[in-house]
Design a protein around this motif. Structure first.
Motif, PDB file in Angstrom:
ATOM      1  N   GLN A 218       0.825  -1.208   0.000  1.00  0.00           N
ATOM      2  CA  GLN A 218       0.000   0.000   0.000  1.00  0.00           C
ATOM      3  C   GLN A 218       0.862   1.263   0.000  1.00  0.00           C
ATOM      4  N   LYS A 219       1.998   1.207   0.675  1.00  0.00           N
ATOM      5  CA  LYS A 219       2.917   2.345   0.673  1.00  0.00           C
ATOM      6  C   LYS A 219       3.456   2.575  -0.737  1.00  0.00           C
ATOM      7  N   LEU A 220       3.864   1.496  -1.405  1.00  0.00           N
ATOM      8  CA  LEU A 220       4.363   1.602  -2.764  1.00  0.00           C
ATOM      9  C   LEU A 220       3.301   2.189  -3.690  1.00  0.00           C
ATOM     10  N   LEU A 221       2.078   1.658  -3.612  1.00  0.00           N
ATOM     11  CA  LEU A 221       1.008   2.143  -4.487  1.00  0.00           C
ATOM     12  C   LEU A 221       0.683   3.600  -4.209  1.00  0.00           C
ATOM     13  N   SER A 222       0.736   3.993  -2.935  1.00  0.00           N
ATOM     14  CA  SER A 222       0.471   5.382  -2.569  1.00  0.00           C
ATOM     15  C   SER A 222       1.530   6.312  -3.157  1.00  0.00           C
ATOM     16  N   VAL A 223       2.800   5.900  -3.073  1.00  0.00           N
ATOM     17  CA  VAL A 223       3.881   6.720  -3.626  1.00  0.00           C
ATOM     18  C   VAL A 223       3.715   6.858  -5.141  1.00  0.00           C
ATOM     19  N   LEU A 224       3.406   5.766  -5.822  1.00  0.00           N
ATOM     20  CA  LEU A 224       3.203   5.815  -7.266  1.00  0.00           C
ATOM     21  C   LEU A 224       2.028   6.721  -7.634  1.00  0.00           C
ATOM     22  N   GLU A 225       0.934   6.591  -6.901  1.00  0.00           N
ATOM     23  CA  GLU A 225      -0.265   7.379  -7.197  1.00  0.00           C
ATOM     24  C   GLU A 225      -0.036   8.869  -7.013  1.00  0.00           C
ATOM     25  N   ASN A 226       0.911   9.219  -6.165  1.00  0.00           N
ATOM     26  CA  ASN A 226       1.190  10.631  -5.903  1.00  0.00           C
ATOM     27  C   ASN A 226       2.190  11.251  -6.875  1.00  0.00           C
ATOM     28  N   LEU A 227       2.719  10.449  -7.797  1.00  0.00           N
ATOM     29  CA  LEU A 227       3.587  11.007  -8.834  1.00  0.00           C
ATOM     30  C   LEU A 227       2.730  11.817  -9.813  1.00  0.00           C
ATOM     31  N   ASP A 228       3.214  12.985 -10.183  1.00  0.00           N
ATOM     32  CA  ASP A 228       2.417  13.906 -11.002  1.00  0.00           C
ATOM     33  C   ASP A 228       1.983  13.320 -12.337  1.00  0.00           C
ATOM     34  N   ASP A 229       2.821  12.472 -12.926  1.00  0.00           N
ATOM     35  CA  ASP A 229       2.533  11.983 -14.277  1.00  0.00           C
ATOM     36  C   ASP A 229       1.695  10.707 -14.298  1.00  0.00           C
ATOM     37  N   VAL A 230       1.451  10.116 -13.151  1.00  0.00           N
ATOM     38  CA  VAL A 230       0.716   8.852 -13.100  1.00  0.00           C
ATOM     39  C   VAL A 230      -0.784   9.113 -13.206  1.00  0.00           C
ATOM     40  N   GLN A 231      -1.421   8.375 -14.117  1.00  0.00           N
ATOM     41  CA  GLN A 231      -2.865   8.486 -14.318  1.00  0.00           C
ATOM     42  C   GLN A 231      -3.616   7.335 -13.647  1.00  0.00           C
ATOM     43  N   GLU A 232      -3.182   6.108 -13.913  1.00  0.00           N
ATOM     44  CA  GLU A 232      -3.860   4.926 -13.370  1.00  0.00           C
ATOM     45  C   GLU A 232      -2.829   3.876 -12.981  1.00  0.00           C
ATOM     46  N   ILE A 233      -3.189   3.087 -11.960  1.00  0.00           N
ATOM     47  CA  ILE A 233      -2.355   1.970 -11.531  1.00  0.00           C
ATOM     48  C   ILE A 233      -3.232   0.728 -11.428  1.00  0.00           C
ATOM     49  N   TYR A 234      -2.737  -0.376 -11.956  1.00  0.00           N
ATOM     50  CA  TYR A 234      -3.457  -1.654 -11.883  1.00  0.00           C
ATOM     51  C   TYR A 234      -2.534  -2.703 -11.274  1.00  0.00           C
ATOM     52  N   THR A 235      -3.103  -3.565 -10.474  1.00  0.00           N
ATOM     53  CA  THR A 235      -2.306  -4.612  -9.831  1.00  0.00           C
ATOM     54  C   THR A 235      -3.127  -5.880  -9.707  1.00  0.00           C
ATOM     55  N   ASN A 236      -2.437  -7.010  -9.626  1.00  0.00           N
ATOM     56  CA  ASN A 236      -3.131  -8.286  -9.421  1.00  0.00           C
ATOM     57  C   ASN A 236      -3.058  -8.724  -7.961  1.00  0.00           C
ATOM     58  N   ALA A 237      -2.850  -7.778  -7.065  1.00  0.00           N
ATOM     59  CA  ALA A 237      -2.809  -8.083  -5.632  1.00  0.00           C
ATOM     60  C   ALA A 237      -4.211  -8.359  -5.096  1.00  0.00           C
ATOM     61  N   ASP A 238      -4.335  -9.398  -4.308  1.00  0.00           N
ATOM     62  CA  ASP A 238      -5.549  -9.677  -3.539  1.00  0.00           C
ATOM     63  C   ASP A 238      -5.209  -9.311  -2.100  1.00  0.00           C
ATOM     64  N   ILE A 239      -5.652  -8.113  -1.696  1.00  0.00           N
ATOM     65  CA  ILE A 239      -5.252  -7.567  -0.397  1.00  0.00           C
ATOM     66  C   ILE A 239      -6.167  -8.093   0.696  1.00  0.00           C
ATOM     67  N   ALA A 240      -5.569  -8.765   1.670  1.00  0.00           N
ATOM     68  CA  ALA A 240      -6.342  -9.367   2.771  1.00  0.00           C
ATOM     69  C   ALA A 240      -6.861  -8.295   3.708  1.00  0.00           C
ATOM     70  N   ASP A 241      -8.039  -8.565   4.298  1.00  0.00           N
ATOM     71  CA  ASP A 241      -8.557  -7.680   5.338  1.00  0.00           C
ATOM     72  C   ASP A 241      -7.600  -7.643   6.517  1.00  0.00           C
TER      73      ASP A 241
END
Length: 242
Positions: A218-241
């Motif tokens: 989640q930290k990695l995805l958050s950092v990527l999402e906050n990059l100015d040039d990033v529009q969308e991120i897709y992953t095959n992660a099944d994140i456990a509750d």
């Protein structure tokens, strides 16, 4: 995939959207500009532009902003030379990640994406290294309590590919990307509202992520999402509750 995990993933996705609310207008302006440049400024003839304009309306972007972005796209107003670039890589535990960007400087963007991945336990792959694990589709997700038969009837003539109910009663509709607006309009005409919808890269299979790896990913995805040039991120992660 267990039903609770699917809805956990939806919550994580919505949380990510909320986290980048402050710059969503900037990203939509880029999307509208590129869509108009590639497919023309008439939303009636350009489904991608139509979808981008609808997204802008959903976040209350003023029409003047939308119109200026279209004018930039068709060359009536000077604009940055934006281009779409897709990056593919891996996160914690071999999770596949696709990062779609719109950039006016490939060198800057690839450096930022590579740095984010390497700093948080991932690595940048080559073109095609993970995209084969995903299908490009239109997707609509509904919370439990809606009749699958009624949804199927609503989209029967709109060329949806699949309507399925998961273990907890939530329903997913899948359609070809170019039929997304047609299916959405069919659902809207029957007053069906999806909890999450869009054109996406849907993973063919999921990789379970548990324990400390959830936080790291989640930290990695958050950092990527906050990059100015990033529009969308897709992953095959099944994140456990948690």
């Amino acid at each position: 995939m267990a039903g609770h995990s699917k809805w956990a993933n939806i919550r994580h996705k919505k949380a990510a959207v909320d986290a980048k609310r402050s710059n969503v207008w900037t990203r939509l302006i880029k999307e509208i500009t590129v869509s108009a440049r590639l497919g023309g400024g008439d939303a009636g003839l350009n489904p991608r532009l139509r979808l981008a304009i609808d997204k802008a309306a959903d976040v209350n972007m003023p029409k003047d902003n939308v119109n200026r972005a279209i004018q930039r796209g068709i060359g009536f107003i000077e604009s940055s030379n934006y281009e779409e670039v897709r990056y593919e890589g891996y996160g914690i535990g071999g999770v596949a990640i696709i990062i779609d960007t719109i950039t006016d400087n490939r060198t800057r963007t690839v450096a930022e994406v590579r740095h984010a991945l390497s700093k948080h336990g991932g690595n940048l792959g080559t073109d095609g290294s993970v995209s084969f694990l995903f299908n490009h589709v239109g997707q609509f997700l509904f919370l439990p309590g809606i009749s699958e038969d009624e949804l199927m009837e609503a989209v029967l003539e709109a060329n949806a590919d699949d309507v399925t109910t998961n273990i907890n009663g939530g329903i997913e509709i899948i359609c070809p990307p170019n039929n997304f607006i047609q299916v959405r309009n069919a659902l809207k005409s029957r007053d069906f509202r999806a909890v999450l919808s869009g054109i996406t890269m849907k993973p063919q299979t999921k990789i379970k992520v548990i324990g400390d790896d959830v936080v790291k990913l989640q930290k990695l995805l958050s950092v990527l999402e906050n990059l100015d040039d990033v529009q969308e991120i897709y992953t095959n992660a099944d994140i456990a509750d948690q």
